[in-house]
Design an enzyme around this catalytic site. Structure first.
Site, mmCIF file in Angstrom:
data_model
loop_
_atom_site.group_PDB
_atom_site.id
_atom_site.type_symbol
_atom_site.label_atom_id
_atom_site.label_comp_id
_atom_site.label_asym_id
_atom_site.label_seq_id
_atom_site.Cartn_x
_atom_site.Cartn_y
_atom_site.Cartn_z
ATOM 1 N N LYS A 152 -42.083 -22.449 -15.784
ATOM 2 C CA LYS A 152 -42.624 -23.587 -16.513
ATOM 3 C C LYS A 152 -43.681 -24.306 -15.684
ATOM 4 C CE LYS A 152 -40.818 -27.668 -16.661
ATOM 5 N NZ LYS A 152 -39.936 -28.836 -16.869
ATOM 6 N N ASP A 170 -40.781 -26.444 -21.978
ATOM 7 C CA ASP A 170 -39.949 -27.551 -21.505
ATOM 8 C C ASP A 170 -38.924 -27.894 -22.591
ATOM 9 O OD1 ASP A 170 -41.328 -28.953 -23.449
ATOM 10 O OD2 ASP A 170 -41.944 -30.589 -22.141
#
Length: 284
Positions: A152, A170
Site C-alpha cells: 500500500k 487502504d
C-alpha cells in the site's frame, strides 16, 4: 436496496428485532456489465473530485514515503501537523538515519504508535542510505524491502512521486469496492488484483484517489450518506446508510472544514422525480 426484516415472531408472539441484510449485487450482472458499471462509477467520482490527490503534504519522494508510513492508524491531518518539525530537523535520509531515536519519538508522539513508527522511519532511512545511496527507489520490489513499507505504501509513493500506476488498497478502498460489489475478496493483494483487472492500468492511481476521497467524505464506514451520494444509482448497497437527502447532507464530511478541489452538487441534483436516488442500474 436497504434493510429488510425477517418478519418472524418469537415464541412469546413478539416480533423479532429487525435484522440488517446485506445488499445483494445486481441480478445476473455479467463481467462486461460489471466493468462498465465500475468504470462509470470512477468517471462520476472524477467529476466530483477532479483534483483528488494524496492528502499528505510532501515536497519529494522521501517526505512522501515517511509521511505515508506515519499515516498508519492516524489521520493525514495529524501527520501533516507533525511532519514539518520532523523534516525541518531531519531533511534527508542521511539526517534521519543518524537521528537520536528519543528525539524522533518526541516529535512523532502525536501520531500514535510513535515508538514503532520511529523505528520504521529511522530504519528505512538507514536502508535508503546503505542500499540506495540516500535515494528513494522507484521500483515496487525495492520499496517493499524497506522497514515499515508494504505494498500500500509503495503504491502511494510510486503513483504520486514517480508517476507509476498503482492501486492503493487502504481501509476506505476495501470498504467501498466491496459495497459496490466489484469484488468479494478480503485480502488486500487479491482486492488489488481483482479491481485492477476492471480498469486500464493508466487509471489505477487516480482511481485510488477517487475511491479514498469518496470513502472519507460520503461513503463512511458506519453511516454512509446514501441520500447525498453521486453514485447512488450505480450502487447495489444503496440503503445501507441514510437515504433522506437532508439527513444525509449533514453526514458529509466536507461540510466540516471543506476540501479543496471537490465539486459536490447539492443532494437534490442526484435525485429522481420522486425525490429519491434512482435505483441501482444493475447491468449498466
Amino acid at each position: 436496496m436497504g434493510e429488510q426484516s425477517s418478519g418472524s415472531s418469537n415464541k412469546n408472539g413478539k416480533a423479532d428485532k429487525k435484522e440488517k441484510v446485506a445488499a445483494k449485487p445486481p441480478a445476473a450482472e455479467s463481467r462486461t456489465a460489471l466493468v462498465r458499471r465500475a468504470r462509470r462509477i470512477n468517471r462520476e467520482l472524477a467529476e466530483v473530485y477532479p483534483y483528488a490527490h494524496p492528502e499528505l503534504d510532501f515536497d519529494n519522494p522521501f517526505q512522501l514515503l515517511v509521511a505515508t508510513v506515519l499515516s498508519a492508524q492516524t489521520t493525514d491531518l495529524r501527520v501533516n501537523q507533525t511532519t514539518p518539525a520532523l523534516f525541518a530537523k531531519y531533511p534527508t535520509p542521511e539526517d534521519l538515519a543518524a537521528a537520536n531515536p528519543e528525539e524522533v519519538e518526541e516529535i512523532l508522539r502525536p501520531c500514535g504508535f510513535f515508538r514503532a513508527k520511529t523505528k520504521s522511519v529511522i530504519g528505512l532511512s538507514k536502508a535508503l542510505v546503505a542500499e540506495f545511496g540516500g535515494e528513494v527507489p522507484g521500483k515496487l520490489e525495492d520499496l517493499v524491502k524497506l522497514p515499515g513499507v508494504g505494498r500500500k505504501t509503495a503504491f502511494v509513493v510510486l503513483g504520486n512521486a514517480f508517476g507509476r500506476p498503482g492501486i492503493t488498497v487502504d481501509t476506505h478502498f476495501q470498504r467501498l469496492v466491496r459495497r459496490w460489489r466489484w469484488t468479494e475478496e478480503t485480502d488486500p493483494d487479491k482486492i488489488e488484483a481483482a479491481v485492477g483487472a476492471l480498469f486500464p492500468k493508466s487509471d489505477w492511481t487516480d482511481l485510488s484517489h477517487h475511491v479514498i476521497w469518496h470513502g472519507r467524505r460520503i461513503c463512511h464506514a458506519r453511516r454512509p450518506a446514501c441520500g447525498a451520494c453521486p453514485v447512488a444509482p450505480l450502487c447495489p448497497a444503496y440503503g445501507e446508510g441514510e437515504t433522506d437527502p437532508e439527513k444525509a447532507k449533514k453526514l458529509l464530511k466536507y461540510e466540516k472544514g471543506g476540501f479543496p478541489g471537490q465539486r459536490l452538487k447539492p443532494p437534490q441534483a442526484y435525485l429522481d422525480a420522486g425525490g429519491r436516488p434512482a435505483p441501482p442500474l444493475g447491468a449498466g
